[in-house]
Motif scaffolding. Structure first.
Motif, PDB file in Angstrom:
ATOM      1  N   LEU A  54       0.831  -1.208   0.000  1.00 35.17           N
ATOM      2  CA  LEU A  54       0.000   0.000   0.000  1.00 35.17           C
ATOM      3  C   LEU A  54       0.863   1.254   0.000  1.00 35.17           C
ATOM      4  N   ILE A  55       0.453   2.237  -0.800  1.00 36.42           N
ATOM      5  CA  ILE A  55       1.057   3.568  -0.737  1.00 36.42           C
ATOM      6  C   ILE A  55      -0.051   4.508  -0.276  1.00 36.42           C
ATOM      7  N   VAL A  56       0.109   5.050   0.906  1.00 35.71           N
ATOM      8  CA  VAL A  56      -0.949   5.861   1.496  1.00 35.71           C
ATOM      9  C   VAL A  56      -0.438   7.275   1.733  1.00 35.71           C
ATOM     10  N   THR A  57      -1.247   8.244   1.342  1.00 34.03           N
ATOM     11  CA  THR A  57      -0.897   9.653   1.547  1.00 34.03           C
ATOM     12  C   THR A  57      -2.163  10.471   1.730  1.00 34.03           C
ATOM     13  N   TYR A  58      -2.024  11.590   2.382  1.00 33.56           N
ATOM     14  CA  TYR A  58      -2.989  12.669   2.211  1.00 33.56           C
ATOM     15  C   TYR A  58      -2.661  13.250   0.829  1.00 33.56           C
ATOM     16  N   ASN A 179     -12.166  20.878   5.662  1.00 30.48           N
ATOM     17  CA  ASN A 179     -13.302  20.931   4.738  1.00 30.48           C
ATOM     18  C   ASN A 179     -12.816  20.820   3.290  1.00 30.48           C
ATOM     19  N   VAL A 180     -12.032  19.795   3.028  1.00 31.66           N
ATOM     20  CA  VAL A 180     -11.547  19.493   1.677  1.00 31.66           C
ATOM     21  C   VAL A 180     -11.647  17.975   1.494  1.00 31.66           C
ATOM     22  N   THR A 181     -11.606  17.528   0.252  1.00 32.77           N
ATOM     23  CA  THR A 181     -11.771  16.102  -0.006  1.00 32.77           C
ATOM     24  C   THR A 181     -10.659  15.307   0.685  1.00 32.77           C
ATOM     25  N   PHE A 182     -11.055  14.243   1.326  1.00 35.80           N
ATOM     26  CA  PHE A 182     -10.221  13.376   2.168  1.00 35.80           C
ATOM     27  C   PHE A 182      -9.987  13.965   3.557  1.00 35.80           C
ATOM     28  N   GLY A 183     -10.676  15.043   3.860  1.00 35.85           N
ATOM     29  CA  GLY A 183     -10.778  15.492   5.241  1.00 35.85           C
ATOM     30  C   GLY A 183      -9.570  16.240   5.767  1.00 35.85           C
ATOM     31  N   SER A 184      -9.420  16.165   7.073  1.00 35.33           N
ATOM     32  CA  SER A 184      -8.419  16.958   7.774  1.00 35.33           C
ATOM     33  C   SER A 184      -7.003  16.397   7.570  1.00 35.33           C
ATOM     34  N   TRP A 185      -6.119  17.274   7.139  1.00 36.37           N
ATOM     35  CA  TRP A 185      -4.694  16.881   7.038  1.00 36.37           C
ATOM     36  C   TRP A 185      -4.190  16.405   8.396  1.00 36.37           C
ATOM     37  N   TYR A 186      -4.565  17.131   9.436  1.00 38.18           N
ATOM     38  CA  TYR A 186      -4.079  16.806  10.789  1.00 38.18           C
ATOM     39  C   TYR A 186      -4.448  15.382  11.176  1.00 38.18           C
ATOM     40  N   ASP A 187      -5.742  15.052  11.014  1.00 40.57           N
ATOM     41  CA  ASP A 187      -6.199  13.720  11.408  1.00 40.57           C
ATOM     42  C   ASP A 187      -5.471  12.649  10.607  1.00 40.57           C
ATOM     43  N   HIS A 188      -5.299  12.929   9.321  1.00 36.96           N
ATOM     44  CA  HIS A 188      -4.707  11.926   8.432  1.00 36.96           C
ATOM     45  C   HIS A 188      -3.283  11.582   8.861  1.00 36.96           C
ATOM     46  N   VAL A 189      -2.435  12.603   8.959  1.00 37.33           N
ATOM     47  CA  VAL A 189      -1.020  12.324   9.273  1.00 37.33           C
ATOM     48  C   VAL A 189      -0.870  11.772  10.691  1.00 37.33           C
ATOM     49  N   ARG A 190      -1.700  12.234  11.621  1.00 37.58           N
ATOM     50  CA  ARG A 190      -1.555  11.782  13.014  1.00 37.58           C
ATOM     51  C   ARG A 190      -2.038  10.353  13.208  1.00 37.58           C
ATOM     52  N   GLU A 191      -3.158  10.000  12.588  1.00 40.75           N
ATOM     53  CA  GLU A 191      -3.684   8.640  12.774  1.00 40.75           C
ATOM     54  C   GLU A 191      -2.671   7.598  12.303  1.00 40.75           C
ATOM     55  N   PHE A 192      -2.081   7.833  11.148  1.00 44.82           N
ATOM     56  CA  PHE A 192      -1.100   6.851  10.653  1.00 44.82           C
ATOM     57  C   PHE A 192       0.162   6.868  11.514  1.00 44.82           C
ATOM     58  N   TRP A 193       0.540   8.055  11.985  1.00 49.73           N
ATOM     59  CA  TRP A 193       1.716   8.149  12.857  1.00 49.73           C
ATOM     60  C   TRP A 193       1.510   7.323  14.126  1.00 49.73           C
ATOM     61  N   GLU A 194       0.330   7.456  14.736  1.00 49.53           N
ATOM     62  CA  GLU A 194       0.059   6.712  15.964  1.00 49.53           C
ATOM     63  C   GLU A 194       0.019   5.204  15.689  1.00 49.53           C
ATOM     64  N   ALA A 195      -0.398   4.831  14.494  1.00 51.70           N
ATOM     65  CA  ALA A 195      -0.578   3.403  14.177  1.00 51.70           C
ATOM     66  C   ALA A 195       0.691   2.750  13.631  1.00 51.70           C
ATOM     67  N   ARG A 196       1.731   3.544  13.421  1.00 47.20           N
ATOM     68  CA  ARG A 196       2.865   3.010  12.641  1.00 47.20           C
ATOM     69  C   ARG A 196       3.563   1.823  13.278  1.00 47.20           C
ATOM     70  N   LYS A 197       3.560   1.757  14.607  1.00 37.53           N
ATOM     71  CA  LYS A 197       4.288   0.665  15.257  1.00 37.53           C
ATOM     72  C   LYS A 197       3.471  -0.608  15.365  1.00 37.53           C
ATOM     73  N   LYS A 198       2.164  -0.479  15.206  1.00 38.41           N
ATOM     74  CA  LYS A 198       1.296  -1.661  15.322  1.00 38.41           C
ATOM     75  C   LYS A 198       1.124  -2.375  13.985  1.00 38.41           C
ATOM     76  N   HIS A 199       1.617  -1.798  12.919  1.00 37.95           N
ATOM     77  CA  HIS A 199       1.439  -2.402  11.597  1.00 37.95           C
ATOM     78  C   HIS A 199       2.769  -2.414  10.861  1.00 37.95           C
ATOM     79  N   ARG A 200       2.808  -3.157   9.766  1.00 38.87           N
ATOM     80  CA  ARG A 200       4.028  -3.174   8.956  1.00 38.87           C
ATOM     81  C   ARG A 200       4.053  -1.901   8.112  1.00 38.87           C
ATOM     82  N   MET A 201       4.558  -0.833   8.713  1.00 39.20           N
ATOM     83  CA  MET A 201       4.437   0.475   8.075  1.00 39.20           C
ATOM     84  C   MET A 201       5.773   1.205   8.040  1.00 39.20           C
ATOM     85  N   LEU A 202       6.059   1.797   6.892  1.00 38.19           N
ATOM     86  CA  LEU A 202       7.216   2.683   6.747  1.00 38.19           C
ATOM     87  C   LEU A 202       6.664   4.094   6.601  1.00 38.19           C
ATOM     88  N   TYR A 203       6.976   4.954   7.552  1.00 40.09           N
ATOM     89  CA  TYR A 203       6.427   6.320   7.559  1.00 40.09           C
ATOM     90  C   TYR A 203       7.520   7.270   7.078  1.00 40.09           C
TER      91      TYR A 203
END
Ligand code: NAG
Ligand code: NAG
Length: 308
Positions: A54-58, A179-203
């Motif tokens: 997966l390649i995930v980005t805001y 209020n833009v498509t795909f929502g809040s930049w803040y929520d996006h970058v933070r949620e993945f940051w918090e989850a990075r250690k619980k999944h096979r993720m390269l941030y």
């Protein structure tokens, strides 16, 4: 499920498509294209395979750049193989709805041979659960919010599926409020940051990639358990540079109709630099932004560089 909207290159059908895409609907706190919400059941039930990458980005964080890098790494830096198809076909966009005679991302992926590389802009909490069940590898690229905002503004000006921003000032407010498509930049970058250690993720960070592409490409190779000789790595660095990608018809979205991406308004590959926000933010906007940013990011260890 959304009905496929047929696409012919007339203004009327461009309007018809626009109606199903824009202004969008809020799903679990995230503003999405209406057509994505209508196709939601198919998206959330997506069946991952264990070797999916997966390649995930805001949006506007270097998505296409990372797609090209991963595609080249998996194909041992072969310059011909990556010319086999446009980037949105080589690395399908998971939530792309069935529009304009193009297949949905889900359909394209269901027919694709493994290992599949998949692009998505979905927030962490909207990701199909199957990716976690299959323990898929995920590369996340984050970009500083000021440059992301400027880049997204210019993208929304040329993306005719969306309502053009009325003004930079209005866009500035909308972006901060999510209020833009795909929502809040803040929520996006933070949620993945918090989850990075619980999944096979390269941030990774866009700014790091600009600063030292080789260092970051080597991280991606290591994550994908791929070893390549030095000269091949150099070739990948060269062919994934901004200018090479801007001139590559299989990466620069020239294959997309001008009735969707009107590149005469602003190029899909616009500048690709760090710090362009300084040409857009007024002094007052910068102060307001920094204050808002400070409050929103107070309780995370995630840090961004606004310049390098
Ligand atoms: C969100 O953006 C749209 C379009 O830019 C605008 O019409 C609407 O008023 C905005 N909503 C909020 C809550 O700011
Ligand atoms: C995309 O690449 C082709 C081939 O180099 C070039 O002719 C075209 O102008 C590029 N498109 C954009 C929008 O830069």
């Amino acid at each position: 499920m959304a009905e496929a909207v047929s696409w012919d290159e007339t203004t009327n059908s461009a309007r018809a498509v626009k109606q199903v895409v824009s202004p969008g609907q809020i799903l679990e706190g995230v503003l999405l294209f209406q057509a994505v919400v209508e196709n939601w059941e198919n998206i959330s039930n997506f069946q991952a395979r264990p070797d999916d990458i997966l390649i995930v980005t805001y949006p506007k964080a270097g998505t296409t750049w990372m797609q090209e890098i991963v595609d080249m790494i998996l194909n041992d830096g072969d310059v011909e193989i990556r010319m086999r198809a446009p980037i949105h076909v080589r690395v399908p966009f998971l939530e792309w709805p069935p529009l304009m005679n193009e297949e949905s991302g889900i359909n394209m992926l269901s027919k694709m041979a493994s290992p599949r590389v998949i692009k998505t802009h979905l927030s962490f909490h909207l990701m199909p659960k199957s990716f976690w069940e299959q323990n898929c590898k995920l590369i996340y690229v984050a970009r500083n919010p000021k440059d992301s905002m400027v880049s997204y503004y210019h993208f929304d000006r040329m993306n005719l599926l969306k309502t053009a921003p009325e003004s930079w000032e209005g866009y500035f407010q909308d972006f901060m409020q999510g209020n833009v498509t795909f929502g809040s930049w803040y929520d996006h970058v933070r949620e993945f940051w918090e989850a990075r250690k619980k999944h096979r993720m390269l941030y990774l960070f866009y700014e790091d990639m600009k600063e030292d592409p080789k260092r970051e490409i080597l991280k991606v190779m290591k994550f994908l358990e791929k070893e390549l000789p030095d000269d091949v790595v150099d070739k990948i660095i060269h062919h994934t540079s901004f200018q090479m990608m801007k001139d590559n018809p299989m990466a620069n979205y020239s294959s997309f109709p001008e009735t969707i991406f009107k590149q005469s308004i602003s190029s899909f590959m616009r500048k690709g630099v760090v710090g362009d926000w300084k040409k857009h933010f007024t002094v007052a906007q910068n102060e307001a932004f920094d204050e808002h940013y400070g409050a929103k990011m107070a309780r995370t260890s995630l840090r961004f560089r606004m310049e390098i």
